[in-house]
Design a protein around this motif. Structure first.
Motif, short mmCIF file in Angstrom:
data_model
loop_
_atom_site.label_atom_id
_atom_site.label_comp_id
_atom_site.label_asym_id
_atom_site.label_seq_id
_atom_site.Cartn_x
_atom_site.Cartn_y
_atom_site.Cartn_z
N ALA A 11 -7.84 49.86 65.47
CA ALA A 11 -7.43 48.85 66.27
C ALA A 11 -9.04 47.92 66.15
N THR A 20 -4.36 55.12 65.77
CA THR A 20 -4.60 53.45 65.27
C THR A 20 -5.18 52.47 66.21
N HIS A 28 -7.17 40.42 65.90
CA HIS A 28 -5.66 40.52 64.86
C HIS A 28 -5.44 42.63 65.13
N GLY A 29 -6.88 43.31 65.88
CA GLY A 29 -6.96 44.36 65.89
C GLY A 29 -6.04 44.48 66.85
N ALA A 71 1.96 46.23 67.53
CA ALA A 71 3.07 46.31 67.16
C ALA A 71 3.43 47.96 66.99
N ALA A 72 2.79 48.69 66.49
CA ALA A 72 2.35 50.07 66.08
C ALA A 72 3.73 50.83 67.32
N ASP A 122 -11.70 46.93 63.80
CA ASP A 122 -11.22 45.85 63.13
C ASP A 122 -11.89 45.15 63.56
N THR A 127 -3.35 42.90 67.87
CA THR A 127 -1.32 43.00 67.28
C THR A 127 -1.63 43.91 66.78
N ASP A 128 -2.40 44.27 65.91
CA ASP A 128 -1.81 45.55 64.48
C ASP A 128 -1.10 46.85 65.96
#
Length: 201
Positions: A88, A84, A96-97, A103-104, A91, A99-100
């Protein structure tokens, strides 16, 4: 990364395992993963075997030890978090990378007791390399977001590590009961505090 099931089956001197042997190992890995999530790293062999629907004799015919099984399963879980992080980093939008990934990462810590304990340094043997790689990826994600002016510059990547670890919440505090998505609400608040335009104040 080789799957936990395949890693546990490679001990048969290169022989192709029988179908029933593979099925039993698959059941044990799935049971260990769910037990780790719910119980944590102190889960017993008996608990794992019961969840898998096999006897302890089958467990020890297929698995060298409880500790080996937990290590291999946690390595697989942490490997997924590393994958993950790599996505990221690829990205084109660093924020954005980040925050993704955040979250994971926080979801994993909130939903898996065992993964949370391992990430918190519970002392599971064999995980040091993976934990070091996660630290490296987190540092890279934070630095990329800061270089793009999307994250405050007055914090360190180590600060971010502790903030993300703190987002996971207990089920209750001062008589309040947490909602199932409390970790997500906490994360949104933390991300709002981290986001900035390269501020130094």
């Amino acid at each position: 990364m080789t799957s936990a099931v395949d890693r546990l089956l490679t001990g048969d001197a290169g022989q192709i395992p029988r179908a029933d042997a593979r099925r039993n190992v698959e059941r044990l890995v799935a049971a260990a993963r769910s037990a780790l999530a719910e119980v944590g790293v102190e889960v017993t062999t008996q608990e794992i075997a019961q969840r898998a629907g096999v006897g302890k004799g089958t467990f020890y015919r297929r698995i060298p030890s409880r500790e080996t099984l937990l290590q291999v399963v946690l390595e697989e879980v942490l490997g997924e978090i590393l994958a993950t992080a790599d996505r990221a980093l690829a990205d084109p939008d660093p924020w954005h990378g980040f925050t993704d990934f955040a979250a994971a990462y926080v979801r994993l810590r909130a939903e898996s007791c065992g993964a949370n304990e391992a990430l918190g340094g519970a002392g599971i043997p064999g995980l040091d390399r993976l934990l070091a790689e996660i630290r490296t990826r987190l540092r890279q994600l934070v630095e990329a977001a800061q270089s793009a002016g999307r994250m405050r510059r007055d914090i360190t990547w180590q600060d971010v590590a502790f903030l993300l670890a703190g987002v996971s919440t207990d089920t209750g505090t001062i008589g309040l009961r947490a909602e199932g998505d409390q970790w997500n609400r906490n994360l949104r608040i933390v991300l709002a505090g981290l986001e900035g335009q390269g501020r130094s104040d």
